[in-house]
Design an enzyme around this catalytic site. Structure first.
Site, PDB file in Angstrom:
ATOM      1  N   SER A 149      68.836  86.471  32.907  1.00 42.98           N
ATOM      2  CA  SER A 149      68.314  86.839  34.231  1.00 42.98           C
ATOM      3  C   SER A 149      68.267  85.641  35.170  1.00 42.98           C
ATOM      4  CB  SER A 149      66.921  87.469  34.112  1.00 42.98           C
ATOM      5  OG  SER A 149      66.593  88.191  35.297  1.00 42.98           O
TER       6      SER A 149
ATOM      7  N   SER B 211      64.341  92.019  39.404  1.00 43.29           N
ATOM      8  CA  SER B 211      65.630  91.608  38.832  1.00 43.29           C
ATOM      9  C   SER B 211      66.538  92.769  38.447  1.00 43.29           C
ATOM     10  CB  SER B 211      65.387  90.729  37.603  1.00 43.29           C
ATOM     11  OG  SER B 211      64.914  89.458  37.980  1.00 43.29           O
TER      12      SER B 211
ATOM     13  N   LYS C 283      69.848  92.922  40.045  1.00 45.10           N
ATOM     14  CA  LYS C 283      70.950  92.083  39.583  1.00 45.10           C
ATOM     15  C   LYS C 283      72.106  92.924  39.021  1.00 45.10           C
ATOM     16  CE  LYS C 283      68.101  88.000  38.845  1.00 45.10           C
ATOM     17  NZ  LYS C 283      67.183  87.300  37.964  1.00 45.10           N
TER      18      LYS C 283
END
Length: 379
Positions: A118, A53, A56
């Site tokens: 997230s 993640s 991101k």
């Protein structure tokens, strides 16, 4: 090629060998100074890795650039497709902001859903709005990364979901963080928010530095079985900001401990040294053949700014390297050599050296005399 050890004012007497770099169990780790972009510590930091993640950050950057360029606004409401809900929402079992299928969500909420929660669903909604599909958006992410000079980056999705073609280095993740902090200060406060409630569901920021390490204000955790536990973090103290990136820790607790330990070292153990300014002389003159003067002073062409562990400075050495003697004429400002700085546990760093003044070529009789002298000396 000749090399000469030089004694500059900033050099100190070499001391006993000592540990001069951070020690970590992370498979990939990097410490960057925010102001200069100088890398202070690097363990496999240039190697492309699965970022989970943490990638991101790029999805958020693309979104903020779209807002800046007028292609989106914070108040725009984007549709939540069944694909976004199924692959990133409650039905997916992954990190989600719990968007409802066939609903609409404000861009500002989607950003918080990505930054704080997230949310994979939020990433896919953004990707479909800007790229038409997540795959097309991933291509846009990769293209934009190349434009920014992030050569390690290759994105296969907007979420960080495991994929063999989804890779980026710790160095490039740090640079994305630096861009977000520098170019979007009005939005950066989101990274410091401890919680966000959407659709009646409160979720908390996973960043282990927030509320624990004084001055920490971002940015993003990551975890998959392939990548391990990682973090892109930033903190500022006494006007100095550092960015840390690490990956490959074995547990959430290990990540939390490593985050605090690495950030403390980043701010306490490492420093930026402005050793020389452009035009400053070095303590060596280069030999000149066939010149009106036998030697020429040397100066650095640009600023010499270095980052290092504070204990490394005492064992730093500096060399002047040039292919000599130089052959006249030599013009002032002409690049004639390199200043090579050797720092323990770092790759040597080189800076251009230029002639500080002009040395004209000798006249005919002078050149004949110099040639005869050269033959006699056998040099």
């Amino acid at each position: 090629m000749r090399a000469f050890l030089v004694s500059l004012l900033f050099l100190t007497t070499a001391g006993a060998a000592a540990q001069t770099s951070y020690q970590t169990d992370a498979s990939h780790a990097l410490i960057m100074d925010y102001e200069t972009g100088i890398v202070l510590f690097d363990r496999n930091g240039q190697e492309a890795m699965p970022p989970a993640s943490m990638s991101k950050l790029m999805t958020v950057l693309m979104t903020l650039e779209a807002i800046r360029d007028g292609r989106l606004s914070m108040d725009d409401e984007l549709p939540v497709s069944e694909n976004a809900w199924r692959r990133g929402g409650a039905a997916s079992g992954s990190s989600t902001m719990f968007l409802e299928v066939n609903s609409r969500a404000r861009v500002e909420d989607l950003l918080r859903g990505i930054v704080v929660q997230s949310g994979n669903d939020a990433c896919i909604v953004i990707a479909e709005a800007l790229g038409g599909s997540e795959a097309a958006f991933a291509d846009m992410m990769t293209d934009r990364a190349r434009e920014l000079g992030l050569e390690s980056a290759s994105f296969a999705n907007a979420t960080g979901w495991p994929h063999p073609d989804h890779r980026i280095s710790a160095r490039d993740l740090a640079e994305i963080a630096r861009i977000l902090i520098r170019d979007f200060p009005e939005a950066y406060g989101m990274w410091n928010e401890r919680e966000f409630t959407y659709n009646g569901i409160r979720q908390y920021n996973r960043n282990p530095l927030l509320g624990v390490f004084s001055g920490a204000d971002g940015l993003k955790t990551g975890h998959t079985e392939e990548a391990g536990y990682g973090l892109v973090g930033s903190a500022v103290r006494d006007g100095v900001r550092r960015i840390i990136v690490f990956n490959g820790m074995e547990s959430n607790n290990a990540r939390a401990n490593e985050a605090e330990r690495m950030m403390r070292s980043a701010l306490s153990d490492y420093a930026i040294y402005e050793l020389l300014s452009a035009g400053d002389p070095v303590d060596h003159q280069a030999e000149v053949f066939m010149g009106e003067a036998e030697r020429v002073s040397l100066a650095v062409a640009g600023d010499v700014t270095l980052g290092m562990h504070r204990r490394a400075r005492r064992n730093m050495t500096v060399e002047v390297v040039y292919d000599g003697p130089l052959v006249a004429p030599v013009a002032a400002g002409q690049e004639v050599g390199r200043l090579v700085v050797n720092i323990p546990e770092q790759e040597p760093q080189e800076f251009a050296l230029v002639a500080a003044e002009t040395v004209e070529r000798k006249g005919l009789m002078g050149r004949i005399g110099a040639a005869l002298a050269h033959m006699i000396r056998g040099n």
